[in-house]
Design an enzyme around this catalytic site. Sequence first.
Site, PDB file in Angstrom:
ATOM      1  CB  CYS A  31       4.466   1.611  -0.347  1.00  0.00           C
ATOM      2  SG  CYS A  31       5.904   2.270   0.522  1.00  0.00           S
ATOM      3  CG  ASN A  74       7.275   3.865   5.542  1.00  0.00           C
ATOM      4  OD1 ASN A  74       7.506   4.080   6.721  1.00  0.00           O
ATOM      5  ND2 ASN A  74       6.702   4.773   4.800  1.00  0.00           N
ATOM      6  CB  CYS A 128      10.363   3.758  -2.955  1.00  0.00           C
ATOM      7  SG  CYS A 128      11.965   2.941  -2.978  1.00  0.00           S
ATOM      8  NE  ARG A 129       5.595   1.480  -3.992  1.00  0.00           N
ATOM      9  CZ  ARG A 129       5.028   0.287  -4.043  1.00  0.00           C
ATOM     10  NH1 ARG A 129       4.075   0.068  -4.924  1.00  0.00           N
ATOM     11  NH2 ARG A 129       5.408  -0.671  -3.227  1.00  0.00           N
ATOM     12  CB  SER A 130       4.135   5.121   1.683  1.00  0.00           C
ATOM     13  OG  SER A 130       5.145   4.475   2.399  1.00  0.00           O
ATOM     14  CG  ASP A 152       8.343  -1.746  -5.541  1.00  0.00           C
ATOM     15  OD1 ASP A 152       9.146  -0.806  -5.430  1.00  0.00           O
ATOM     16  OD2 ASP A 152       8.426  -2.801  -4.898  1.00  0.00           O
TER      17      ASP A 152
END
Length: 158
Positions: A10, A13, A15-17, A126
């Site tokens: 993401c 690195n 929040c999402r990934s 995001d």
Amino acid sequence: MKPVRILFVCLGNICRSPLAEGVLRALATRQGLASQILVDSAGTGGWHVGDPPDRRSIAVARRHGIDISGLRGRKVAKADFDSFDLILGMDSENVKTLRQIAPAGLDGKIALFLAYAEDRDRDVPDPYYDGEEAFERLYQMLEAGCSSLLARLDERAS
Ligand code: 4NP
């Protein structure tokens, strides 16, 4: 059989990934597939190198029985294109950046996560500037996507 090596990418690195990394590892472990995958995550940006995941990602993971507090941010590197079989961007901007930095001949490893996992040409948005509820939606999206991804990998292996 050698494990499939998967890198989630993401922007930050945090929040999402890292949440995707924790979810995929947990689902694989629960399904007895832990030895068949190797999973990591990275960001296209370097602002959060060395940082733990965002507290909202840590919290939503914890509510679902997954501990991602020990993960640390890192930036995607050229060597990742050798070290991983599949490099899955969370959104189309991440995919675009990955294509720009991929060494020649290795960009076939890059895909949009939900396009690869679910055949849906859809971004994982995001959530950084959103509230707590966005992180529960994020979790649900990642859990569904990772579950489909495991099924897809299983199909391809057999
Ligand atoms: P992520 O979210 O890409 O899901 O980790 C973000 C985290 C931090 C920033 C942007 C997105 N940032 O600009 O610091």
